[in-house]
Design a protein around this motif. Structure first.
Motif, PDB file in Angstrom:
ATOM      1  N   LEU A  62       0.847  -1.201   0.000  1.00  0.00           N
ATOM      2  CA  LEU A  62       0.000   0.000   0.000  1.00  0.00           C
ATOM      3  C   LEU A  62       0.879   1.247   0.000  1.00  0.00           C
ATOM      4  O   LEU A  62       2.008   1.222   0.503  1.00  0.00           O
ATOM      5  N   GLY A  63       0.339   2.341  -0.557  1.00  0.00           N
ATOM      6  CA  GLY A  63       1.106   3.578  -0.603  1.00  0.00           C
ATOM      7  C   GLY A  63       0.663   4.570   0.445  1.00  0.00           C
ATOM      8  O   GLY A  63       1.239   5.652   0.578  1.00  0.00           O
ATOM      9  N   ASP A  64      -0.385   4.205   1.192  1.00  0.00           N
ATOM     10  CA  ASP A  64      -1.004   5.165   2.092  1.00  0.00           C
ATOM     11  C   ASP A  64      -1.679   4.419   3.250  1.00  0.00           C
ATOM     12  O   ASP A  64      -2.451   3.504   3.027  1.00  0.00           O
ATOM     13  N   LEU A  65      -1.345   4.833   4.454  1.00  0.00           N
ATOM     14  CA  LEU A  65      -1.893   4.197   5.651  1.00  0.00           C
ATOM     15  C   LEU A  65      -3.427   4.220   5.667  1.00  0.00           C
ATOM     16  O   LEU A  65      -4.073   3.317   6.197  1.00  0.00           O
ATOM     17  N   ALA A  66      -3.989   5.239   5.023  1.00  0.00           N
ATOM     18  CA  ALA A  66      -5.454   5.374   4.999  1.00  0.00           C
ATOM     19  C   ALA A  66      -6.119   4.202   4.288  1.00  0.00           C
ATOM     20  O   ALA A  66      -7.306   3.948   4.482  1.00  0.00           O
ATOM     21  N   GLN A  67      -5.341   3.463   3.469  1.00  0.00           N
ATOM     22  CA  GLN A  67      -5.930   2.321   2.742  1.00  0.00           C
ATOM     23  C   GLN A  67      -6.011   1.041   3.581  1.00  0.00           C
ATOM     24  O   GLN A  67      -6.650   0.070   3.182  1.00  0.00           O
TER      25      GLN A  67
END
Ligand code: TXA
Ligand code: MG
Length: 318
Positions: A62-67
């Motif tokens: 993933l590129g973003d913790l929000a995912q």
């Protein structure tokens, strides 16, 4: 020196992923063989190209913790704490999977492996792609993980749509895997983030050997060169070499402390674990290419900072 991929190349890689094609990309650990994690036939291609059994789960990057929430059904507090401390970085967390995660990703288990890698090219790719990229190491099943783009092209060549280049992988061995899906946190695969560093956050870890073949890194034939490899205690190296010479067997030796033995091919290894891990797989490939009868490796120090390296050496020696 290498040149980082341009925005145009990143976009091209994203287009390939959206078309269901495979893209190899650098991470700080090893090069990954990437596919859109929600595209079942693309992920099937990964297994085909690697020659990997289809019940082995793959890590989703993933590129973003929000995912994180899209891929999991439950995120324990420890996961947030480990993520905050070690992501982006060489740590994979095993968490209960969301319903939407395809079975091919999880090997039919109810958990999913997730990682936010620290390499700028991986992050750029993931950010533009905007969703999860499934990626095992970009090597044939059972062989040595690639830490240079040339390793990927030598082994997988035409079978990937594109190889994004990002120089030599800084860490050089695969991520530490921590399972947070069961009762107590447990390390499934040691890595350069050590058990002691993990325990600073989690407290005591569960031990014991419940590791199944689902963690392919737990299979003994893993990370292995073609040439037989043996680990030799430092103080036995002279004897072992003399015996080999007597039997007219050729050898190449990876050693931190090379001896003054004429006619032996030495590959000098660094004396600190970070530099050693960084070079290990490239040196193992060189040793293999030397096509000698045997690869000898001087055993590494017993300290815990060397434990992931020890693990990989023992697996390579089978
Ligand atoms: O550093 C890394 O982790 C690299 C880079 C590319 O991110 N990836 C990597 O992937 O080493 P791979 O597929 O070669 O190894 C991933 C390991 C496998 O042993 C797999 O079985 C395990 O992670 N794994 C993945 N998902 C899992 C799950 N849900 N439960 C248990 N083990 C899992
Ligand atoms: Mg692998």
């Amino acid at each position: 020196m290498f040149k980082l991929p341009s925005d145009h190349e990143i976009q091209q890689a994203v287009n390939f992923l959206r078309q269901g094609k495979l893209v190899a990309f650098p991470t700080e650990t090893v090069y990954g063989l990437g596919a859109n994690a929600m595209d079942i036939s693309a992920v099937k291609q990964i297994f085909k190209v690697k020659g990997r059994p289809s019940n082995h789960p793959v890590i989703v990057h993933l590129g973003d913790l929000a995912q994180l929430e899209q891929w999991t059904s439950h995120i324990p507090e420890l996961a947030w704490q480990l993520a905050e401390r070690f992501w982006p970085g060489p740590l994979t967390l095993i968490l209960p999977k969301a319903n939407s995660v395809p079975e091919i990703i999880t090997g039919g288990q109810n958990t999913v492996g997730l990682r936010l890698p620290g390499h700028p090219v991986a992050l750029a790719l993931l950010k533009v792609f905007g969703s999860g990229i499934a990626a095992p190491s970009a090597n044939r099943f059972g062989s040595i993980s690639p830490t240079l783009p040339a390793h990927v092209s030598q082994e997988l060549g035409e079978q990937v749509a594109m190889i994004l280049e990002g120089g030599p992988c800084e860490v050089g061995i695969e991520s530490t895997i921590v399972d947070l899906s069961a009762d107590g946190p447990r390390i499934l695969r040691p890595g350069m983030i050590t058990a002691a560093q993990i325990m600073e956050i989690t407290g005591p870890l569960a031990t014991g050997s419940e590791i199944t073949t689902r963690v392919s890194g737990a299979l003994t034939s893993h990370y292995a060169p073609q040439t037989p490899m043996q680990i030799i205690p430092k103080d036995k190296m002279g004897e072992v070499l003399a015996a080999l010479v007597n039997r007219k067997r050729s050898s190449v030796v990876l050693a931190i402390n090379p001896l003054d033995s004429p006619g032996i091919q030495w590959l000098l290894m660094p004396s600190n674990p970070e530099a050693y891990a960084h070079e290990l797989y490239a040196k193992m490939r060189l040793a293999d290419q030397a096509k000698q009868d045997v690869i000898l490796v001087e055993d590494v120090p017993a300290e815990e900072t060397w434990s992931a390296i020890r693990d990989r050496l023992r697996k390579a020696a089978g």
